[in-house]
Design an enzyme around this catalytic site. Structure first.
Site, PDB file in Angstrom:
ATOM      1  CG  HIS A  51      -5.102 105.322  70.782  1.00  0.00           C
ATOM      2  ND1 HIS A  51      -4.448 105.026  69.609  1.00  0.00           N
ATOM      3  CD2 HIS A  51      -6.074 106.204  70.456  1.00  0.00           C
ATOM      4  CE1 HIS A  51      -5.000 105.696  68.615  1.00  0.00           C
ATOM      5  NE2 HIS A  51      -5.986 106.431  69.107  1.00  0.00           N
ATOM      6  CD  GLU A  53      -1.374 101.136  71.750  1.00  0.00           C
ATOM      7  OE1 GLU A  53      -1.052 100.608  70.680  1.00  0.00           O
ATOM      8  OE2 GLU A  53      -2.473 101.709  71.907  1.00  0.00           O
ATOM      9  CB  CYS A  84       0.300 104.171  70.530  1.00  0.00           C
ATOM     10  SG  CYS A  84      -1.387 104.653  70.973  1.00  0.00           S
TER      11      CYS A  84
END
Length: 147
Positions: A51, A53, A84
């Site tokens: 992801h 993040e 995250c």
């Protein structure tokens, strides 16, 4: 809060979209400087953990040579998901600034707020920053996917 850091996260989200990834971008900032940035790369890397993040946090850790990101802020175009949010908490990031709310998976305000739990140790969260622009990038991407 510095809006130019969210602008950079938006640029990264647009890059993700251009590469066929869900358009989310993130930057980690410490002492007024970007120390890590990333965007969704799950399709490219074939990895559920990639992801925006986590990519930005990985880059920031490499920059500092430490997993502890105390005193840093993460700017992200979409409210962090459970994974995250956990990564942000574990990296000891002190402030989260996000754009669009995620009413399905958001874990820093929408569905729940992991930052408000005792183990998060006082993370400050600001949501809805440049929200319309962040939402539009996502809407345009998913409209294209459906067509």
């Amino acid at each position: 809060m510095e809006s130019h850091f969210m602008t950079r996260a938006i640029e990264l989200a647009k890059k993700a979209a251009s590469e066929g990834e869900v358009p989310v971008g993130a930057v980690v900032v410490k002492d007024g400087k970007i120390i890590g940035e990333g965007y969704n790369m799950r399709e490219q890397k074939g990895n559920a953990l990639s992801h925006a993040e986590t990519e930005a946090i990985n880059a920031a850790c490499k920059t500092l040579g430490d997993w502890r990101l105390d005193g840093s802020t993460i700017y992200v175009t979409l409210e962090p998901c459970p994974m995250c949010a956990g990564a942000i908490i574990n990296a000891r990031i002190g402030e989260v600034v996000f754009g669009a709310y995620d009413r399905v998976m958001g874990c820093m305000d929408s569905v729940t707020n992991l930052a408000a739990l005792p183990f998060a140790k006082g993370i400050t969260v600001y949501g809805g920053i440049k929200e319309d622009e962040c939402k539009q990038i996502l809407a345009d991407f998913f409209k294209g996917v459906r067509e």
